[in-house]
Design an enzyme around this catalytic site. Structure first.
Site, short mmCIF file in Angstrom:
data_model
loop_
_atom_site.label_atom_id
_atom_site.label_comp_id
_atom_site.label_asym_id
_atom_site.label_seq_id
_atom_site.Cartn_x
_atom_site.Cartn_y
_atom_site.Cartn_z
N HIS A 174 0.84 -1.20 0.00
CA HIS A 174 0.00 0.00 0.00
C HIS A 174 0.87 1.25 0.00
O HIS A 174 2.04 1.23 0.38
CB HIS A 174 -0.92 0.01 1.23
CG HIS A 174 -0.24 0.41 2.49
ND1 HIS A 174 -0.16 1.71 2.94
CD2 HIS A 174 0.42 -0.34 3.43
CE1 HIS A 174 0.50 1.76 4.08
NE2 HIS A 174 0.87 0.53 4.40
N CYS A 175 0.28 2.33 -0.46
CA CYS A 175 0.85 3.67 -0.32
C CYS A 175 -0.28 4.57 0.17
O CYS A 175 -1.09 4.14 0.99
CB CYS A 175 1.47 4.14 -1.63
SG CYS A 175 0.37 4.14 -3.05
N LYS A 176 -0.34 5.81 -0.29
CA LYS A 176 -1.40 6.71 0.17
C LYS A 176 -2.75 6.31 -0.42
O LYS A 176 -3.73 6.12 0.31
CB LYS A 176 -1.06 8.15 -0.24
CG LYS A 176 -2.06 9.19 0.21
CD LYS A 176 -1.96 9.46 1.68
CE LYS A 176 -2.87 10.61 2.10
NZ LYS A 176 -2.82 10.86 3.55
N SER A 219 2.93 2.22 -4.71
CA SER A 219 2.72 0.80 -4.45
C SER A 219 2.40 0.05 -5.74
O SER A 219 2.82 -1.11 -5.92
CB SER A 219 1.58 0.62 -3.44
OG SER A 219 0.40 1.23 -3.91
#
Length: 691
Positions: free
Chosen positions: A379-381, A387
């Site tokens: 995951h990222c933001k 990601s």
């Protein structure tokens, strides 16, 4: 500033220790060693090495040790006997962790190389007599230190990133000096990141700080979404009930018509208590739950791609059997570090971010989770760029896909995926790296691994080529070594050609000078015909040639060979004396006069002495054949003779062509004279045999 001498021993100074064995005595002796530190506000600097003799008399103090000395004594108890505390610096409090220290610990390893570790130490409160280890960070050759501003700095060691903020400028300066010295020592000794310090495992296994303090050590200054600190047990229980009921209420309600106040009223009915103090918590949880309704995308059966909301949903993570979380952000915290295995890639979503350097570690992290039979969340933001690029890179390497195939596969399962332009360029570069890595065992690089070509049987004898165009034969790949050799030969050939060109230019200059000399001397030469060279008339030669061809028994090519040699002799005898006819007609008239003279001379019989004294040819078959071929040769090559004759008069002929013609004639002079003498002797011998 004060000088403090501390005894490295336990706090039970008044307890009587009875030595029972020799090793116990030696241990007590070691524990009675002392260290001296320079104490300033918020820092303690080692003044002298342990083992150095010092004064054992302690200064009298009516007030007793202060708080900083108590903390220093407690921190010395955490160290091993072979370790030395070089510097202790107090850090600013973070969250509920009020008293924190950063220790610089050094020791000498097995290879006599100085090893340096950074230890983060937590105290429950200021007056506490015990402390715990919260973080351990080794100093390697690739360790770097970055200033963050406001008195803080970040230390990167491998994949670990830690942020520290001393309480004053003076302590920050002392700590930065010590870190710089340790980094330079590790770089000069080539302490690679894979090397294990002797005390690294020991201190990592003794980390016992509370979870809140552990989270504070791993926090980043850029974090925007952080986990909440645990509150009192009563409040924690109330918040847990609110989370469960709030999810059910939002799932059953019409989100387009319900308000936040109505949601809180519904919660109060379920909990039977007033939730006026939880309004902020309820609003935050509603936003999180709404975001978590967008489930993570299952890219592979063992890999999920999502956002920060998916990473904060504990129920969903446990339902999906996730055990590893790959956090590709700099602004999102690790929400459950005590429950999941985390790998943090602290980068920003910018085009100039070098994300490709971490793809080797991310691939190994995902592969580990897959081999353990569990699942991993990347995951990222928002799960769109950072990601997503990491997952695409993993798919390219794991399944040997092209960039186009990997992007299509990921977008089919998560349509919002869109890496930024910088990450796309890095993915294209990564595709080239993977393609080159596949060819590392190719026989282009290792000729010994080349497959043996099957032997083809020869075609049958009655095989006829088809009417259609034949197939193009398959080109064999050139060996790399052969290719490099051919390139070297081409370079050498270019050098030789340049040398030849310079030699030709020099020769042309020399020939021009010689031609000028010859041109001036040729004007003074007088053309005098040679009276001893005679040939038969054309009609007689033709008649005798017919008779000779009927009587010849030898092969025809022998006769022709002799004729050609005689023709060269005649040509070479005329050129050295510059007997150059002015035209073809004049040359023929001169030949006719010579034939008439020869017919008069040859009417009488010739004796053997006359043959040896004169070079006049007789009417032998060989000479007749030679004369006939001579006339034919002059007729065929008359154009060439004309060019030689008019070398001085033709203006269209360039000066370089004149030089070339004259040089050729000069080179053949000596050779022609030698051949002429040999031919005359041969003719005399033939005449003698006939007689």
């Amino acid at each position: 500033m004060a000088l403090v001498t501390l005894q490295v021993s336990s706090l039970d100074v008044g307890s009587n220790i009875t030595p029972v064995q020799d090793d116990e005595k030696s241990r007590r002796k070691r524990m009675q060693r002392r260290q001296s530190f320079v104490m300033v506000k918020g820092a303690a600097l080692l003044l002298q090495d342990e083992g150095e003799p010092i004064d054992t008399r302690e200064p009298l103090s009516s007030s007793g040790p202060n708080e900083q000395q108590i903390h220093l004594q407690s921190m010395l108890r955490l160290l091993r006997e072979e370790d030395t505390l070089t510097l202790a610096v107090r850090l600013e409090p973070v969250r509920s962790c009020l008293t924190r220290y950063l220790l610089v610990v050094s020791s000498t390893g097995k290879s006599n190389v100085e090893e340096t570790l950074l230890l983060g130490v937590d105290f429950p409160h200021d007056g506490s007599l015990c402390c715990t280890i919260g973080t351990v960070l080794p100093i390697w050759s690739n360790t770097q230190v970055f200033l963050d501003g406001d008195g803080g700095f970040t230390v990167t060691s491998g994949m670990d990133i830690r942020t520290f903020k001393p309480i004053s400028v003076q302590t920050m300066w002392s700590l930065l000096q010590m870190l710089h010295k340790a980094c330079e020592s590790a770089l000069s000794n080539n302490v690679i990141s894979s090397s294990l310090y002797s005390g690294l495992i020991y201190y990592q296994s003794n980390r016992s700080s509370p979870q809140v303090c552990l989270n504070a050590w791993t926090a980043s200054p850029d974090i925007e979404s952080a986990r909440r600190d645990p509150a009192t047990p009563e409040r924690e229980e109330t918040e847990r009930i609110i989370k469960l009921k709030l999810r059910d209420i939002l799932r059953e309600s019409d989100l387009e018509n319900i308000t936040s106040k109505e949601v809180r009223s519904a919660l109060e009915q379920h909990t039977l208590c007033a939730l006026q103090d939880y309004k902020e918590f309820i609003d935050n949880e509603m936003i999180i739950i709404l975001a978590q309704m967008d489930r993570p995308s299952e890219i592979f059966p063992y890999l999920y791609l999502g956002s920060e909301w998916n990473a904060s949903n504990l129920e969903e993570l446990q339902k999906n059997k996730v055990s590893h979380i790959l956090n590709v952000t700099r602004e999102i915290d690790n929400f459950f570090p005590e429950l999941f295995m985390y790998l943090n890639i602290r980068v920003l979503d910018e085009e100039n971010t070098n994300l490709m350097q971490y793809w080797k570690e991310t691939h190994a992290f995902i592969t580990t989770a897959r081999h353990q039979g569990s699942r991993v969340l990347v995951h990222c933001k928002m799960g769109v760029s950072r990601s997503a690029s990491t997952v695409i890179a993993y798919a390219m390497k794991e399944y040997e896909w092209t960039l186009e195939t990997a992007i299509r596969h990921v977008k089919e399962r998560r349509s919002i995926v869109q890496p930024n332009a910088g990450f796309m360029r890095q993915l294209q570069t990564y595709q080239g790296i993977l393609g080159a890595s596949k060819q590392r065992h190719s026989y282009l690089w290792d000729p010994s691994s080349a497959p043996s070509l099957p032997l083809m049987s020869p075609p049958p004898k009655n095989f006829s080529s088809p009417t259609t165009s034949p197939l193009t034969p398959r080109l064999q790949k050139m060996n790399l070594r052969t290719l490099m050799r051919s390139i070297s030969e081409m370079e050498a050939a270019d050098t030789i050609s340049e040398e030849k060109e310079s030699t030709v230019v020099l020769e042309e200059t020399t020939l021009k000078q010689n031609f000028n000399v010859l041109e001036s001397s040729s004007n003074n030469l007088q053309v005098t015909p040679k009276r001893n060279e005679h040939v038969l008339s054309k009609e007689q030669i033709i008649q005798e040639e017919k008779k000779v061809m009927e009587l010849e028994k030898g092969p025809e090519w022998v006769v022709k060979n002799n004729v050609l040699e005689e023709m060269k002799e005649t040509e070479e005898r005329e050129l050295p004396n510059f007997e150059l006819p002015m035209s073809l007609n004049q040359s023929r008239e001169r030949d006719q006069e010579t034939i008439k003279e020869s017919s008069v001379i040859t009417q009488g019989s010739s004796s053997l002495d006359e043959v040896f004294e004169s070079s006049t040819p007789t009417r032998s078959p060989e000479m007749a054949s030679y004369a006939c071929q001579k006339i034919q040769y002059f007729e065929q090559h008359s154009e060439g003779y004309s060019k030689v004759c008019f070398v001085d008069n033709l203006q269209s002929v360039s000066e370089e062509e004149k030089v070339t013609l004259v040089s050729k004639q000069l080179q053949t002079d000596e050779h022609g004279e030698r051949k002429a003498r040999i031919t005359r002797q041969q003719n005399v011998i033939d005449t003698h045999e006939e007689l």
